[in-house]
Design an enzyme around this catalytic site. Structure first.
Site, PDB file in Angstrom:
ATOM      1  N   TRP A   1       1.785   7.501   6.666  1.00  0.00           N
ATOM      2  CA  TRP A   1       0.894   7.056   5.594  1.00  0.00           C
ATOM      3  C   TRP A   1      -0.376   7.889   5.646  1.00  0.00           C
ATOM      4  CZ3 TRP A   1      -4.153   5.322   5.924  1.00  0.00           C
ATOM      5  CH2 TRP A   1      -4.727   4.939   4.707  1.00  0.00           C
TER       6      TRP A   1
ATOM      7  N   GLU B   1       5.275   5.484   3.529  1.00  0.00           N
ATOM      8  CA  GLU B   1       4.562   4.313   3.015  1.00  0.00           C
ATOM      9  C   GLU B   1       3.680   4.707   1.842  1.00  0.00           C
ATOM     10  OE1 GLU B   1       1.386   0.891   4.576  1.00  0.00           O
ATOM     11  OE2 GLU B   1       1.976   2.540   5.881  1.00  0.00           O
TER      12      GLU B   1
ATOM     13  N   LYS C   1       0.810   3.597  -1.406  1.00  0.00           N
ATOM     14  CA  LYS C   1      -0.387   2.783  -1.622  1.00  0.00           C
ATOM     15  C   LYS C   1      -0.841   2.938  -3.067  1.00  0.00           C
ATOM     16  CE  LYS C   1      -4.565   1.315   0.754  1.00  0.00           C
ATOM     17  NZ  LYS C   1      -5.455   1.511   1.918  1.00  0.00           N
TER      18      LYS C   1
ATOM     19  N   ASP D   1       4.216  -2.076   2.343  1.00  0.00           N
ATOM     20  CA  ASP D   1       3.108  -2.904   2.813  1.00  0.00           C
ATOM     21  C   ASP D   1       2.734  -3.803   1.639  1.00  0.00           C
ATOM     22  OD1 ASP D   1       0.277  -3.700   3.049  1.00  0.00           O
ATOM     23  OD2 ASP D   1       0.239  -2.440   4.843  1.00  0.00           O
TER      24      ASP D   1
ATOM     25  N   HIS E   1      -0.148  -3.018  -0.680  1.00  0.00           N
ATOM     26  CA  HIS E   1      -0.220  -1.699  -1.292  1.00  0.00           C
ATOM     27  C   HIS E   1       0.378  -1.645  -2.695  1.00  0.00           C
ATOM     28  CE1 HIS E   1      -0.821   0.737   2.680  1.00  0.00           C
ATOM     29  NE2 HIS E   1      -1.663  -0.258   2.543  1.00  0.00           N
TER      30      HIS E   1
ATOM     31  N   HIS F   1       5.307  -3.731   6.323  1.00  0.00           N
ATOM     32  CA  HIS F   1       4.034  -4.079   6.937  1.00  0.00           C
ATOM     33  C   HIS F   1       3.563  -5.346   6.231  1.00  0.00           C
ATOM     34  CE1 HIS F   1       2.509  -0.080   8.892  1.00  0.00           C
ATOM     35  NE2 HIS F   1       3.598  -0.562   9.454  1.00  0.00           N
TER      36      HIS F   1
ATOM     37  N   ASP G   1      -6.059  -4.176  -1.015  1.00  0.00           N
ATOM     38  CA  ASP G   1      -5.526  -4.043   0.341  1.00  0.00           C
ATOM     39  C   ASP G   1      -6.620  -4.308   1.371  1.00  0.00           C
ATOM     40  OD1 ASP G   1      -3.781  -3.385   2.447  1.00  0.00           O
ATOM     41  OD2 ASP G   1      -4.494  -1.321   2.454  1.00  0.00           O
TER      42      ASP G   1
ATOM     43  N   ASP H   1      -6.415  -6.379   4.025  1.00  0.00           N
ATOM     44  CA  ASP H   1      -5.906  -6.599   5.384  1.00  0.00           C
ATOM     45  C   ASP H   1      -6.457  -7.858   6.029  1.00  0.00           C
ATOM     46  OD1 ASP H   1      -4.080  -4.360   5.954  1.00  0.00           O
ATOM     47  OD2 ASP H   1      -5.823  -3.131   5.560  1.00  0.00           O
TER      48      ASP H   1
ATOM     49  N   ASP I   1       0.278  -5.846   9.895  1.00  0.00           N
ATOM     50  CA  ASP I   1      -0.772  -4.838   9.719  1.00  0.00           C
ATOM     51  C   ASP I   1      -1.981  -5.491   9.065  1.00  0.00           C
ATOM     52  OD1 ASP I   1      -2.370  -2.666   9.334  1.00  0.00           O
ATOM     53  OD2 ASP I   1      -1.064  -1.652   7.901  1.00  0.00           O
TER      54      ASP I   1
END
Length: 420
Positions: free
Chosen positions: A183, A224, A226, A259, A262, A286, A294, A296, A327
């Site tokens: 990524w 990955e 995004k 993810d 993302h 993820h 994003d 997290d 993640d």
């Protein structure tokens, strides 16, 4: 209500809770090391800000500053979480000391810089996954693998190849396949004049990284995507279409990674899991918690986490076709508590999916009895799942809900509070 009584309630629906608990104990969940130190790692100046689309918010005291502190914090977290684990490492967590020759730049790192992590994993009977670190480095210009500068691009390609070699080492030493995730935060803050060129360079760079020899049975490279990142709001090189297309065209040497932070806010990864498994024998995840973007956040036992785990179970993903990792990173609360809450919530969601009568629900759908399907799905929500979870914790030898926070608080008082 006792576990025996709760078990009987599920048994009436055709669900064997003992079998579900036994199954979940075998499922590896990859736990990210970077929650413990705010994604800082050990290969750059910790006083400098994160770059490359990475941002951690909060300044709660007690951040791990050394490998020893990070491993100690993980020791505690692992003791509080049930189930089988893997360790998810980023390349910037390489450990440099006199024995292995001291610091080297990311294009020169090798297996020797992760020997202590291997020892840590063996101590806990864990496998390991790996991530090249394409951020927080002077050679992010701000582009890496898509940079028009040949020297910059070559540096990051060599870093990717080094990561392949490290991933092979981790897989061989620990006896489990290593998922190696590619990524980058490459992109532009404002509208670019050329959208194709960076993606062509990015594709070529990944081709060169994956030309490094490896056994696809041992090392599972991922691509990955995004939507956007901090400082690259207008254009992301590794978009969803790019990443998925690359994986589809190179199924013999890499797999897609999703993810769930993302994508656009109205998209859900739970629906994408069966869509991808219709075409890919393996995918990677993820699991995080985005709030509008994003961000997290710590994983909750929320609707999307539960839906993701339902689809993993229903699609047979626990047999190895879905590689599960967490993640997220929150520096606004106790970091060990953040780790523990997220890991336990994912385990809860997986167990909930395992004690769902999926076959009978599927039959109702196939018969077109959507009235009964809706009723049954809603009634499942009030079953005594708490006792099933408590039994799982007992079987795994970890604290039940309501029993572990005092342990973290004591560690904060005796250890974390003494860190500058």
């Amino acid at each position: 209500m006792s576990y025996t009584e709760a078990k009987a309630r599920y048994q009436a629906l055709g669900v064997d809770t003992d079998a579900a608990i036994a199954k979940l104990k075998t499922v590896p969940v990859s736990i990210h090391c970077w929650q413990g130190d705010d994604v800082r790692g050990f290969d750059t100046d910790p006083s400098k800000p994160l770059t490359g689309g990475i941002q951690t918010t909060g300044n709660y005291p007690g951040r791990a500053r050394t490998p020893e502190e990070l491993m100690a914090d993980m020791d505690l977290m692992l003791s509080l979480c049930p189930g089988r684990k893997k360790l998810n490492l980023h390349a910037n967590y390489a450990i440099f000391d006199e024995e292995n020759g001291g610091w080297v730049d990311r294009d020169q790192i090798g297996p020797k810089h992760f020997k202590r992590w291997v020892a840590f994993c063996k101590k806990h009977n864990m496998g390991a996954d790996f991530n090249p670190t394409f951020f927080s480095h002077p050679k992010c210009d701000p582009l890496t693998l898509s940079s028009p500068d040949e020297e910059t691009r070559r540096f990051w390609i060599e870093h990717g190849k080094a990561s392949i070699r490290i991933s092979t080492y981790l897989a061989e030493e620990l006896g489990e396949p290593c998922v190696m995730n590619i990524w980058t935060g490459d992109g532009y803050k404002d509208i670019p004049a050329d959208r194709l060129g960076p993606r062509q360079r990015y594709r070529d760079a990944i081709d060169q990284i994956l030309s490094e020899p490896y056994d696809f049975n041992l090392v599972k490279p991922c691509i990955e995507s995004k939507v956007f990142g901090i400082g690259v709001e207008a254009y992301t090189v590794g978009s969803s279409e790019f990443a998925l297309s690359y994986a589809a065209m190179n199924r013999d040497k890499c797999i897609p990674l999703m993810d769930n932070g993302h994508y656009h806010p109205t998209e859900v990864v739970s629906d994408k899991i069966p869509a991808l498994l219709a075409f890919f024998p393996e995918i990677a995840l993820h699991i995080t918690r985005p709030i509008r973007w994003d961000s997290d956040h710590v994983v909750l036992l929320d609707d999307e986490t539960r839906e993701i785990c339902k689809e993993i179970v229903r699609c047979g993903g626990l047999e190895g076709s879905v590689k599960i990792a967490l993640d997220y990173f929150d520096a606004s609360i106790n970091r060990i508590a953040a780790w523990t809450v997220g890991v336990r919530n994912l385990q809860k969601a997986l167990l909930m999916a395992l004690v769902t009568p999926n076959e009978s629900l599927k039959q109702l759908q196939d018969e077109g009895d959507f009235t009964a399907l809706l009723v049954k799905q809603e009634e499942l929500k009030t079953l005594p799942f708490g006792e099933i979870w408590a039994e799982y914790c007992r079987v795994c030898g970890v604290p039940q809900d309501g029993e572990w926070l005092d342990t973290v608080r004591d560690y904060e008082r005796t250890v974390l509070s003494h860190r500058a």
